[in-house]
Scaffold this motif. Structure first.
Motif, mmCIF file in Angstrom:
data_model
loop_
_atom_site.group_PDB
_atom_site.id
_atom_site.type_symbol
_atom_site.label_atom_id
_atom_site.label_comp_id
_atom_site.label_asym_id
_atom_site.label_seq_id
_atom_site.Cartn_x
_atom_site.Cartn_y
_atom_site.Cartn_z
ATOM 1 N N CYS A 255 7.860 -9.279 -10.255
ATOM 2 C CA CYS A 255 7.638 -9.820 -8.913
ATOM 3 C C CYS A 255 7.263 -8.682 -7.961
ATOM 4 O O CYS A 255 8.029 -7.728 -7.808
ATOM 5 N N ARG A 256 6.129 -8.800 -7.314
ATOM 6 C CA ARG A 256 5.663 -7.762 -6.384
ATOM 7 C C ARG A 256 5.840 -8.195 -4.930
ATOM 8 O O ARG A 256 5.146 -7.697 -4.036
ATOM 9 N N ARG A 260 2.628 -6.545 -2.898
ATOM 10 C CA ARG A 260 1.357 -7.247 -3.046
ATOM 11 C C ARG A 260 1.373 -8.584 -2.306
ATOM 12 O O ARG A 260 0.327 -9.119 -1.967
ATOM 13 N N TYR A 296 6.791 -2.430 -4.504
ATOM 14 C CA TYR A 296 5.985 -2.604 -5.713
ATOM 15 C C TYR A 296 6.801 -2.236 -6.950
ATOM 16 O O TYR A 296 6.692 -2.878 -8.007
ATOM 17 N N SER A 315 1.265 -11.659 -8.112
ATOM 18 C CA SER A 315 1.871 -10.612 -8.946
ATOM 19 C C SER A 315 1.183 -10.497 -10.301
ATOM 20 O O SER A 315 1.264 -9.455 -10.956
ATOM 21 N N HIS A 319 0.549 -7.615 -13.752
ATOM 22 C CA HIS A 319 1.560 -7.930 -14.767
ATOM 23 C C HIS A 319 1.544 -6.945 -15.926
ATOM 24 O O HIS A 319 2.550 -6.771 -16.621
#
Length: 341
Positions: A255-256, A260, A296, A315, A319
């Motif tokens: 999970c960003r 992001r 991040y 995300s 990956h």
């Protein structure tokens, strides 16, 4: 029947330019991880509807002042944000929405919005065209309005026909399962109608109040997989994560959120997502590239059972790279080291 605006020479040119900007956005995201790809920003928490399953609206908030919105959008531009999406509440209740969209486009970002569609008419659609809107998502929950949701195809179908005829922006119709609706097959009817009008059609899964997994019952599961077996277009191809959710299984992913993907509430604070409000809870105007880089690399303990589709999709760009070296449990406080820096 009148020719759809998207099928004119002008409409095709706008679509081609939008697609080129999207390809450039993806290329830049692949080349550089230090900027947000998508920020969702709330200009109005107020909503004209009251859907039983929703926890993202109220009936008292005033719209955010336009100058405040300008400052927040400009800062997203300084962070290098590639896409800015407007959510709520109901964005169409904001009196200066067109100016907000123009400011978003002025930063170079792709401009989108999520709406219930109730306030759309031809004049409003034309204004959104002129403002430079790139994407619109409308959520439709059922065919006939009921006590759970008024976002029904019966009420909105004429609005959809107007969008098909006049909109120069991309339209996605999102239906949902797992929300306690009387007839799960309504999602199939909604999806079929969206495709018939030339729109994209996606399906979402209702989450609990923390954005966490609520496994689907057999009927909802059947409808979900029937929807997934239809024509695949832009967004739907990134929805493989939902298969685990349907079956009640956790997802393994990075999970960003906070990096992001950013969620900016009406108070101008940055949150991981709409369901984890309060973390990190930093004013957007104080958010820096250093914050983006830190988040991040930060895993979130809520990620395995998360159902927040926009965060999953964004995300997915990363990956395959950049293992996360710290972990945070929203609500529990503090970062935990999980590997070497």
């Amino acid at each position: 029947m009148a020719k759809f605006r998207r099928d004119t020479v002008r409409g095709r040119l706008i679509a081609a330019r939008r697609k080129a900007r999207e390809y450039a956005m993806v290329a830049r995201a692949l080349a550089d991880t230090s900027h947000p790809v998508l920020a969702q920003i709330v200009p109005a928490r107020f909503c004209n509807l009251s859907c039983a399953y929703c926890n993202e609206y109220d009936k008292v908030s005033k719209p955010v002042d336009l100058e405040q919105m300008y400052r927040r959008i400009d800062h997203l531009g300084r962070l290098g944000t590639a896409m800015i999406g407007i959510s709520g509440g109901e964005p169409l209740t904001h009196p200066d929405l067109d100016d907000i969209i123009r400011r978003m486009r002025g930063t170079g970002a792709i401009a989108g919005m999520i709406t219930n569609g109730y306030l759309l008419n031809q004049e409003r659609i034309e204004r959104l065209n002129r403002a430079g809107l790139d994407h619109m998502q409308i959520s439709i929950d059922n065919v006939i309005p009921d006590e759970v949701s008024k976002k029904s195809l019966k009420v909105l179908d004429k609005k959809l026909e107007m969008l098909a005829e006049f909109a120069e922006f991309h339209v996605n119709i999102n239906s949902v399962v797992g929300g306690g609706f009387k007839n799960p097959d309504d999602a199939l009817v909604i999806g079929k109608r969206a495709l018939a009008l030339g729109f994209e059609s996606t399906i979402g899964i209702i989450h609990d109040g923390d954005g966490q997994l609520k496994p689907l019952n057999p009927e909802d599961s059947r409808v979900y997989f029937e929807m997934q077996n239809r024509k695949k277009t832009n967004y739907a191809q990134f929805d493989k994560f939902q298969e685990a959710i349907v079956q009640g299984r956790p997802n393994e992913w990075r999970c960003r959120a906070g990096s992001r993907y950013l969620y900016i509430c009406e108070d101008g604070l940055v949150h991981y997502c709409s369901q984890q409000r309060g973390y990190p809870g930093v004013p957007l105007v104080e958010y820096t590239t250093a914050d983006v880089k830190r988040e991040y690399k930060t895993a979130k303990s809520c990620a395995p059972h998360c159902t927040i589709g926009c965060v999953h999709r964004i995300s997915y760009i990363d990956h395959w790279r950049s293992p996360q070296t710290t972990e945070i449990s929203p609500g529990a406080g503090g970062l935990v080291q999980i590997s070497g820096s």
